[in-house]
Design a protein around this motif. Structure first.
Motif, PDB file in Angstrom:
ATOM      1  N   LEU A 113       0.836  -1.191   0.000  1.00  0.00           N
ATOM      2  CA  LEU A 113       0.000   0.000   0.000  1.00  0.00           C
ATOM      3  C   LEU A 113       0.874   1.245   0.000  1.00  0.00           C
ATOM      4  CD1 LEU A 113      -3.157   0.346   0.242  1.00  0.00           C
ATOM      5  CD2 LEU A 113      -2.769   0.881   2.652  1.00  0.00           C
ATOM      6  N   THR A 114       0.549   2.209  -0.849  1.00  0.00           N
ATOM      7  CA  THR A 114       1.150   3.542  -0.742  1.00  0.00           C
ATOM      8  C   THR A 114       0.197   4.409   0.067  1.00  0.00           C
ATOM      9  OG1 THR A 114       2.440   3.449  -2.784  1.00  0.00           O
ATOM     10  CG2 THR A 114       1.806   5.625  -2.010  1.00  0.00           C
ATOM     11  N   TYR A 115       0.713   4.935   1.186  1.00  0.00           N
ATOM     12  CA  TYR A 115      -0.129   5.732   2.077  1.00  0.00           C
ATOM     13  C   TYR A 115       0.246   7.193   1.917  1.00  0.00           C
ATOM     14  CZ  TYR A 115      -3.432   6.125   5.891  1.00  0.00           C
ATOM     15  OH  TYR A 115      -4.547   6.403   6.634  1.00  0.00           O
ATOM     16  N   CYS A 116      -0.755   8.001   1.550  1.00  0.00           N
ATOM     17  CA  CYS A 116      -0.477   9.385   1.167  1.00  0.00           C
ATOM     18  C   CYS A 116      -0.773  10.410   2.257  1.00  0.00           C
ATOM     19  CB  CYS A 116      -1.270   9.746  -0.093  1.00  0.00           C
ATOM     20  SG  CYS A 116      -0.852   8.743  -1.524  1.00  0.00           S
ATOM     21  N   ASP A 117      -1.837  10.213   3.023  1.00  0.00           N
ATOM     22  CA  ASP A 117      -2.172  11.201   4.047  1.00  0.00           C
ATOM     23  C   ASP A 117      -3.282  10.671   4.940  1.00  0.00           C
ATOM     24  OD1 ASP A 117      -4.827  11.879   2.916  1.00  0.00           O
ATOM     25  OD2 ASP A 117      -3.660  12.770   1.291  1.00  0.00           O
ATOM     26  N   LEU A 118      -3.553  11.401   6.023  1.00  0.00           N
ATOM     27  CA  LEU A 118      -4.636  11.060   6.945  1.00  0.00           C
ATOM     28  C   LEU A 118      -5.732  12.127   6.906  1.00  0.00           C
ATOM     29  CD1 LEU A 118      -1.906   9.699   8.331  1.00  0.00           C
ATOM     30  CD2 LEU A 118      -3.571   9.132  10.092  1.00  0.00           C
ATOM     31  N   VAL A 119      -5.977  12.663   5.724  1.00  0.00           N
ATOM     32  CA  VAL A 119      -6.995  13.693   5.569  1.00  0.00           C
ATOM     33  C   VAL A 119      -8.348  13.191   6.063  1.00  0.00           C
ATOM     34  CG1 VAL A 119      -8.283  15.057   3.884  1.00  0.00           C
ATOM     35  CG2 VAL A 119      -5.810  14.864   3.691  1.00  0.00           C
ATOM     36  N   LEU A 120      -8.659  11.916   5.818  1.00  0.00           N
ATOM     37  CA  LEU A 120      -9.936  11.342   6.234  1.00  0.00           C
ATOM     38  C   LEU A 120     -10.191  11.543   7.717  1.00  0.00           C
ATOM     39  CD1 LEU A 120     -12.448   9.555   5.689  1.00  0.00           C
ATOM     40  CD2 LEU A 120     -10.987   7.573   6.148  1.00  0.00           C
ATOM     41  N   TYR A 121      -9.140  11.463   8.508  1.00  0.00           N
ATOM     42  CA  TYR A 121      -9.292  11.536   9.960  1.00  0.00           C
ATOM     43  C   TYR A 121      -8.999  12.928  10.518  1.00  0.00           C
ATOM     44  CZ  TYR A 121      -9.106   6.572   9.050  1.00  0.00           C
ATOM     45  OH  TYR A 121      -9.357   5.327   8.534  1.00  0.00           O
ATOM     46  N   LEU A 122      -8.166  13.687   9.828  1.00  0.00           N
ATOM     47  CA  LEU A 122      -7.780  14.999  10.341  1.00  0.00           C
ATOM     48  C   LEU A 122      -8.622  16.129   9.758  1.00  0.00           C
ATOM     49  CD1 LEU A 122      -3.895  14.545  10.226  1.00  0.00           C
ATOM     50  CD2 LEU A 122      -5.415  14.257  12.185  1.00  0.00           C
ATOM     51  N   TYR A 123      -8.943  16.037   8.466  1.00  0.00           N
ATOM     52  CA  TYR A 123      -9.722  17.089   7.798  1.00  0.00           C
ATOM     53  C   TYR A 123     -10.779  16.472   6.883  1.00  0.00           C
ATOM     54  CZ  TYR A 123      -6.073  20.211   9.463  1.00  0.00           C
ATOM     55  OH  TYR A 123      -5.204  20.908  10.258  1.00  0.00           O
ATOM     56  N   PRO A 124     -11.692  15.684   7.454  1.00  0.00           N
ATOM     57  CA  PRO A 124     -12.682  14.992   6.603  1.00  0.00           C
ATOM     58  C   PRO A 124     -13.572  15.929   5.808  1.00  0.00           C
ATOM     59  CG  PRO A 124     -13.310  14.891   8.939  1.00  0.00           C
ATOM     60  CD  PRO A 124     -11.901  15.427   8.879  1.00  0.00           C
ATOM     61  N   ASN A 125     -13.804  17.135   6.315  1.00  0.00           N
ATOM     62  CA  ASN A 125     -14.686  18.066   5.617  1.00  0.00           C
ATOM     63  C   ASN A 125     -14.066  18.644   4.358  1.00  0.00           C
ATOM     64  OD1 ASN A 125     -16.691  17.718   7.542  1.00  0.00           O
ATOM     65  ND2 ASN A 125     -15.954  19.419   8.811  1.00  0.00           N
ATOM     66  N   THR A 126     -12.781  18.381   4.140  1.00  0.00           N
ATOM     67  CA  THR A 126     -12.136  18.881   2.925  1.00  0.00           C
ATOM     68  C   THR A 126     -12.146  17.848   1.803  1.00  0.00           C
ATOM     69  OG1 THR A 126      -9.894  18.129   3.516  1.00  0.00           O
ATOM     70  CG2 THR A 126     -10.605  20.272   4.369  1.00  0.00           C
ATOM     71  N   MET A 127     -12.780  16.698   2.034  1.00  0.00           N
ATOM     72  CA  MET A 127     -12.814  15.639   1.036  1.00  0.00           C
ATOM     73  C   MET A 127     -14.133  15.633   0.292  1.00  0.00           C
ATOM     74  SD  MET A 127     -11.122  12.412   3.106  1.00  0.00           S
ATOM     75  CE  MET A 127     -11.114  11.374   1.627  1.00  0.00           C
ATOM     76  N   ARG A 128     -14.097  15.170  -0.939  1.00  0.00           N
ATOM     77  CA  ARG A 128     -15.327  14.927  -1.674  1.00  0.00           C
ATOM     78  C   ARG A 128     -16.057  13.760  -1.026  1.00  0.00           C
ATOM     79  NH1 ARG A 128     -12.516  14.699  -7.503  1.00  0.00           N
ATOM     80  NH2 ARG A 128     -11.005  13.625  -6.182  1.00  0.00           N
ATOM     81  N   TRP A 129     -17.373  13.810  -1.020  1.00  0.00           N
ATOM     82  CA  TRP A 129     -18.147  12.834  -0.253  1.00  0.00           C
ATOM     83  C   TRP A 129     -17.940  11.409  -0.730  1.00  0.00           C
ATOM     84  CZ3 TRP A 129     -21.861   9.654  -2.353  1.00  0.00           C
ATOM     85  CH2 TRP A 129     -22.303   9.967  -3.650  1.00  0.00           C
ATOM     86  N   ILE A 130     -17.813  11.202  -2.034  1.00  0.00           N
ATOM     87  CA  ILE A 130     -17.652   9.838  -2.536  1.00  0.00           C
ATOM     88  C   ILE A 130     -16.310   9.255  -2.120  1.00  0.00           C
ATOM     89  CG2 ILE A 130     -16.737  10.564  -4.777  1.00  0.00           C
ATOM     90  CD1 ILE A 130     -19.120   7.590  -4.100  1.00  0.00           C
ATOM     91  N   ALA A 131     -15.262  10.085  -2.146  1.00  0.00           N
ATOM     92  CA  ALA A 131     -13.952   9.616  -1.701  1.00  0.00           C
ATOM     93  C   ALA A 131     -13.971   9.316  -0.204  1.00  0.00           C
ATOM     94  CB  ALA A 131     -12.882  10.668  -2.022  1.00  0.00           C
ATOM     95  N   LYS A 132     -14.670  10.140   0.543  1.00  0.00           N
ATOM     96  CA  LYS A 132     -14.760   9.946   1.989  1.00  0.00           C
ATOM     97  C   LYS A 132     -15.436   8.616   2.318  1.00  0.00           C
ATOM     98  CE  LYS A 132     -16.202  13.560   4.129  1.00  0.00           C
ATOM     99  NZ  LYS A 132     -17.066  14.578   4.767  1.00  0.00           N
ATOM    100  N   ILE A 133     -16.516   8.303   1.605  1.00  0.00           N
ATOM    101  CA  ILE A 133     -17.237   7.057   1.857  1.00  0.00           C
ATOM    102  C   ILE A 133     -16.347   5.847   1.576  1.00  0.00           C
ATOM    103  CG2 ILE A 133     -19.126   5.602   1.018  1.00  0.00           C
ATOM    104  CD1 ILE A 133     -20.753   8.176   0.604  1.00  0.00           C
ATOM    105  N   GLN A 134     -15.665   5.874   0.427  1.00  0.00           N
ATOM    106  CA  GLN A 134     -14.818   4.727   0.074  1.00  0.00           C
ATOM    107  C   GLN A 134     -13.673   4.551   1.064  1.00  0.00           C
ATOM    108  OE1 GLN A 134     -13.460   4.568  -3.976  1.00  0.00           O
ATOM    109  NE2 GLN A 134     -12.069   2.888  -3.586  1.00  0.00           N
ATOM    110  N   GLN A 135     -13.060   5.658   1.455  1.00  0.00           N
ATOM    111  CA  GLN A 135     -11.954   5.570   2.403  1.00  0.00           C
ATOM    112  C   GLN A 135     -12.446   5.052   3.751  1.00  0.00           C
ATOM    113  OE1 GLN A 135      -8.521   6.648   2.128  1.00  0.00           O
ATOM    114  NE2 GLN A 135      -8.750   6.892  -0.074  1.00  0.00           N
ATOM    115  N   ARG A 136     -13.605   5.542   4.200  1.00  0.00           N
ATOM    116  CA  ARG A 136     -14.164   5.090   5.473  1.00  0.00           C
ATOM    117  C   ARG A 136     -14.419   3.584   5.459  1.00  0.00           C
ATOM    118  NH1 ARG A 136     -13.857   8.131   9.864  1.00  0.00           N
ATOM    119  NH2 ARG A 136     -14.444  10.299   9.590  1.00  0.00           N
ATOM    120  N   MET A 137     -14.922   3.097   4.347  1.00  0.00           N
ATOM    121  CA  MET A 137     -15.290   1.684   4.258  1.00  0.00           C
ATOM    122  C   MET A 137     -14.077   0.766   4.223  1.00  0.00           C
ATOM    123  SD  MET A 137     -18.453   1.842   1.524  1.00  0.00           S
ATOM    124  CE  MET A 137     -18.598   0.055   1.462  1.00  0.00           C
TER     125      MET A 137
END
Length: 379
Positions: A113-137
């Protein structure tokens, strides 16, 4: 006879114009050593974009055509078609380039896995909703399913291990970077008229205009800078597409540009135009709230452009003691940026920060070493 390993790649970022992850995949593949030992199968629901045509010309790379009705949406293609393909075709390793793996991978298939950032956990409101859902899952599953995780900065790797309890000994860092030879050759191309029209010595920012990049703060800092020196201030050039920033701010930025005619927005620049824009800049400003890395900062440093950037750990990994780091939390901080910008142009200071660590060939060598280690452990 040399054994050839088959490696599947999440290549969806290669289906659009050049972006951060797309560039990481493309440049890593182009610089990958021992090409005769690896065959890369690129999985993308859409054809590879013409910006990345050099990747498809590599002798050990091919795009996997297929997906049927699942191709209409990248998430469905990745989560349903790819697992089906992997159960019906033998691969040796899968490279999750966007920090998620397809679910239901065959149990004996190794994954990096290439891990790029923790935006999902630190700044979730800056993500597009579809990307957020996939990352969460799938993000926790992806981390724990991986045989090895390569992060794009030490800070990102440390944060990821802490977040998931992942073993440090199964991690490494492969910094993104630049290709000096290619960038230098691009400067030999003629300068386009729109780049000539910018003049020289301007402020420069390069990134998609989206919330995490903190452009509202930079606009406030630029206003303060303009007020400090209304007759001798420099224009501000922004290179980057308008992403998922709020429409209200985009309207505000466009109105500011129309009113003062000192802000230039450049979208869809060619590779050669981008290098000329860097070369002619006077100062690079980057006020991100959070970054997994910061390729535009490395590109600016390659061109020896002085930098004023936000005081975040990842930027310290890149710039060491050679750039100016400033806080970004308040209106007073914006005034501090304005003062720093004005002071720099009043008394420009040259800078020289080594970027030897940040070369794509280094990233490719590290990645190849990890692939080799993981593959040989499975034999």
């Amino acid at each position: 006879m040399v054994k050839t390993y088959k490696i599947g790649v999440d290549a969806r970022p290669l289906s659009t114009r050049v972006s951060g992850v797309g560039r990481l995949i493309a440049e890593t593949l182009k610089a990958f050593p021992n090409k005769e030992k690896y065959e890369f199968l690129l999985f993308s629901h859409l054809p590879i974009h013409s910006d990345h045509k050099a990747v498809l010309e590599l002798p050990n790379v091919r795009w996997v055509n297929g997906g049927g009705v699942l191709k209409w949406k990248g998430g469905l293609y990745y989560n349903l078609y790819i697992p089906f393909y992997l159960f019906t075709h033998r691969l040796d390793l899968f490279w999750g380039s966007q920090q998620v793996l397809p679910p239901f991978l065959p149990g004996d298939l190794k994954a990096v896995l290439t891990y790029c950032d923790l935006v999902l956990y630190l700044y979730p409101n800056t993500m597009r909703w579809i990307a957020k859902i996939q990352q969460r899952m799938f993000q926790r599953y992806s981390v724990m399913r991986s045989s090895f995780i390569l992060s794009i900065s030490k800070q990102t790797s440390d944060d990821m291990c802490k977040k998931f309890g992942y073993p440090v000994e199964q991690t490494g860092v492969a910094y993104p970077g630049v290709n000096p030879q290619e960038m230098t050759s691009l400067l030999d191309t003629p300068i386009s008229n729109r780049v000539k029209d910018l003049g020289t010595g301007y402020l420069l920012s390069v990134s998609t205009i989206e919330p995490r990049k903190n452009y509202p703060f930079l606009l406030e800092a630029y206003r303060e800078y303009r007020k400090r020196n209304p007759h001798h201030y420099r224009p501000w050039v922004i290179v980057g597409k308008i992403g998922w920033e709020s429409p209200e701010f985009i309207e505000e930025l466009i109105q500011e540009r129309t009113l003062y005619k000192d802000i230039f927005l450049l979208d869809s620049v060619s590779d050669s135009e981008l290098q000329h824009v860097y070369k002619r800049a006077g100062l690079f400003v980057f006020a991100s709230k959070y970054e997994g890395f910061g390729i535009p900062m490395v590109e600016a440093l390659f061109h020896k452009i002085p930098c004023i950037v936000s005081d975040i750990p990842t930027f310290h990994e890149i710039g060491k003691d050679g750039v100016i780091y400033l806080p970004i939390g308040t209106k007073e901080d914006a005034k501090g940026w304005a003062l720093a910008i004005d002071s720099f142009f009043q008394n420009p200071m040259p800078m020289d920060v080594s970027i030897e660590t940040f070369r794509w060939e280094n990233a490719a060598q590290i990645t190849e070493g990890v692939f080799k280690k993981v593959l040989e452990e499975g034999e």
